[in-house]
Write an enzyme that holds these catalytic residues in place. Structure first.
Site, mmCIF file in Angstrom:
data_model
loop_
_atom_site.group_PDB
_atom_site.id
_atom_site.type_symbol
_atom_site.label_atom_id
_atom_site.label_comp_id
_atom_site.label_asym_id
_atom_site.label_seq_id
_atom_site.Cartn_x
_atom_site.Cartn_y
_atom_site.Cartn_z
ATOM 1 N N ARG A 27 0.728 -1.200 0.051
ATOM 2 C CA ARG A 27 -0.072 0.047 -0.047
ATOM 3 C C ARG A 27 0.704 1.184 -0.120
ATOM 4 O O ARG A 27 0.362 2.622 0.044
ATOM 5 C CB ARG A 27 -0.963 0.270 1.263
ATOM 6 N N ASN A 41 -11.380 -10.761 -4.012
ATOM 7 C CA ASN A 41 -11.344 -10.874 -5.442
ATOM 8 C C ASN A 41 -9.996 -11.511 -5.757
ATOM 9 O O ASN A 41 -9.104 -11.208 -5.546
ATOM 10 C CB ASN A 41 -11.220 -9.620 -6.155
ATOM 11 N N ASP A 46 -1.600 -12.913 -0.993
ATOM 12 C CA ASP A 46 -2.575 -11.802 -1.544
ATOM 13 C C ASP A 46 -2.753 -10.882 -0.435
ATOM 14 O O ASP A 46 -4.134 -10.577 -0.186
ATOM 15 C CB ASP A 46 -4.018 -12.347 -2.143
ATOM 16 N N HIS A 93 -6.777 -3.164 4.359
ATOM 17 C CA HIS A 93 -7.756 -2.252 3.885
ATOM 18 C C HIS A 93 -8.111 -1.392 5.264
ATOM 19 O O HIS A 93 -8.471 -1.933 6.392
ATOM 20 C CB HIS A 93 -9.002 -2.477 3.433
ATOM 21 N N PRO A 129 -12.345 -5.221 -1.863
ATOM 22 C CA PRO A 129 -12.105 -6.679 -1.721
ATOM 23 C C PRO A 129 -10.683 -6.663 -1.032
ATOM 24 O O PRO A 129 -9.872 -6.038 -1.646
ATOM 25 C CB PRO A 129 -12.203 -7.086 -3.216
ATOM 26 N N GLY A 130 -10.637 -7.801 -0.381
ATOM 27 C CA GLY A 130 -9.144 -8.341 0.075
ATOM 28 C C GLY A 130 -9.218 -8.412 1.701
ATOM 29 O O GLY A 130 -10.097 -7.983 2.331
HETATM 30 O O1 DOR Z 1 -9.274 -9.024 -3.047
HETATM 31 C C1 DOR Z 1 -8.410 -8.545 -3.816
HETATM 32 N N1 DOR Z 1 -7.583 -7.325 -3.204
HETATM 33 N N2 DOR Z 1 -7.847 -8.824 -4.751
HETATM 34 C C2 DOR Z 1 -7.050 -8.131 -5.632
HETATM 35 O O2 DOR Z 1 -6.968 -8.616 -6.680
HETATM 36 C C3 DOR Z 1 -6.436 -6.740 -5.375
HETATM 37 C C4 DOR Z 1 -6.622 -6.810 -3.890
HETATM 38 C C5 DOR Z 1 -6.095 -5.221 -3.231
HETATM 39 O O3 DOR Z 1 -5.472 -4.664 -3.937
HETATM 40 O O4 DOR Z 1 -6.999 -5.097 -2.429
HETATM 41 ZN ZN ZN Z 2 -5.385 -10.205 -7.862
#
Ligand code: DOR
Ligand code: ZN
Length: 425
Positions: free
Chosen positions: A60, A276, A303, A307, A321-322
């Site tokens: 980030r 995602n 991954d 956030h 997403p994430g």
């Molecule tokens: O869930 C996800 N978060 N999938 C991704 O491809 C990107 C990632 C993010 O950068 O937060």
């Molecule tokens: Zn991804």
């Protein structure tokens, strides 16, 4: 430089022995080592693994330092047993120039907790229209070898072909986030029985499988290396199996969350489970586990996607997403695979280090090898408390779950980054 004697430790599951670390390298491995000057770390009951390597980390910085920084993410990584992470390019500004990848690389060096290897963007601004300065990033001090628009799919087949052709010159890799954009417009979760019941727009498995099928054909045509990010469906596994059988230069990763959790979690409407690609079905989870054991899927990659609270604690449709991954990945792997230490070392350290070309990483402790290693207590169980995580964000899907295994110590080039389960710096 200091020296450490790790006594009575099981190296990748073998019978207990001693490991002597001196001047940044493993000086000796054997029973009854004598080193009066060394600090003794009692390895009784612990397993030594080559330091874990994450091919897919979102740090980030620059841009969202409220959610994570290179330093906080590096600390989370070290606490998770990692000695190297590859930092994804979807920062702000995007890591699509030599300047930005060098900045991330330098911040990683300054933090000094893990080796931070920047990934460069494939396209300018991740916009999917023009190739980024791949050569300049490769030639920069960051020596970028992996390029990815992760978060976005390189959907244009001509651009994907050009990218694969471009990186072939230096044996680079295009890491694809496989998501056909038209098939996933407005998607909120896996398309299936649960999405129908909840009335949420679905993300069909074929949107991933179609892109992987196209890209393995492109990689085969060009003769370049393709890496598939976060494989999430049983159908994707079959496409990869066929491509590998034909000799296509393709590697693939699976995340800890796709190995453990299913789309049933969406029934809670808690956006911590929004990710995602989305969480899939139990049948997909079973296929992913089998593929990881078999080697059709080469590695576990986190991954790790921190956030900020306002981006996660809101209505499902508005949440980003994430989910976090670095501090829990080894525990999830242990839960899913059991104490198959050689397999864990292969999928979480040796193979990702080899794919990324990270010298000195992914090597089992042996005389002369850089001392990048981690010590795991497999008998320990810990309950995940989000507030106790080193990440600046709190979006772990494992909150208040009790998981097996604890990272006791991590060494980066012979110096501890974690001791007694606590970050040293
Ligand atoms: O869930 C996800 N978060 N999938 C991704 O491809 C990107 C990632 C993010 O950068 O937060
Ligand atoms: Zn991804």
């Amino acid at each position: 430089m200091s020296s450490y004697l790790i006594s009575n430790v099981s190296v990748v599951g073998a019978a207990p022995t001693d490991v002597l670390i001196r001047d940044g390298v493993v000086a000796a491995v054997g029973a009854g080592l004598d080193a009066p000057e060394a600090t003794v770390v009692d390895g009784t009951g612990l397993v030594a693994l080559p330091g874990l390597v994450d091919l897919h980390t979102h740090l980030r910085e620059p841009g969202r330092e409220d959610a994570e920084t290179v330093e906080s993410g590096s600390r989370a990584a070290a606490l998770g047993g990692y000695t190297a992470v590859c930092a994804m390019a979807n920062t702000s500004p995007v890591a699509d120039t030599a300047g930005v990848v060098e900045q991330v690389w330098r911040l990683g060096r300054e933090a000094g907790l893990v080796d931070v290897q920047p990934i460069g963007a494939v396209t300018v601004g991740l916009a999917g229209e023009h190739l980024a300065e791949l050569g300049a990033m490769a030639d920069s001090a960051a020596r970028v070898r992996i390029f990815s628009d992760d978060g976005h799919c390189v959907a244009d087949p001509r651009l994907m072909r050009r990218a694969l052709e471009y990186v072939k010159a230096f044996d680079g890799i295009i890491a694809q986030h496989a998501e056909e954009p038209r098939l996933t417009e407005g998607a909120q979760m896996h398309e299936g029985e649960v999405s129908t019941r909840l009335g949420l727009t679905g993300w069909p498995a074929v949107a991933e499988e179609a892109i992987i099928a196209r890209d393995v054909l492109l990689a085969e045509h060009v003769g370049s290396r393709l890496h598939v990010c976060h494989v999430s469906t049983a159908g994707s596994v079959e496409v990869l199996r066929q491509a590998k059988a034909r000799g296509v230069r393709v590697t693939a990763e699976v995340t800890p969350h796709h190995l453990l959790l299913t789309d049933a979690r969406a029934e809670t409407y808690d956006p911590v489970y929004k990710v995602n690609p989305p969480l899939r079905t139990a049948a997909d989870v079973a296929a992913l586990r089998a593929a990881l054991v078999e080697g059709v899927i080469d590695i576990v990659a986190t991954d790790h996607a921190p956030h900020a609270v306002e981006d996660k604690e809101c209505e499902w449709a508005y949440a980003r997403p994430g989910m976090l991954g670095l501090e829990t990945a080894l525990s999830i792997a242990l839960d899913v695979l059991g104490p198959q230490w050689d397999l864990i070392a292969e999928r979480m350290s040796r193979t990702p280090a080899r794919i990324a070309g990270l010298e000195g990483h992914g090597l089992d402790p042996a005389p002369g090898v850089p001392a990048n290693l981690t010590l795991v207590d497999p008998a320990a169980r810990r309950t995940i408390e989000p507030a106790e995580l080193a990440s600046r964000s709190r979006n772990t899907p494992y909150a208040r779950m009790t998981l097996p295994g604890r990272i006791v110590a991590t060494f980066l080039r012979g110096e501890p980054t974690v001791l007694d389960g606590k970050a040293v710096l």
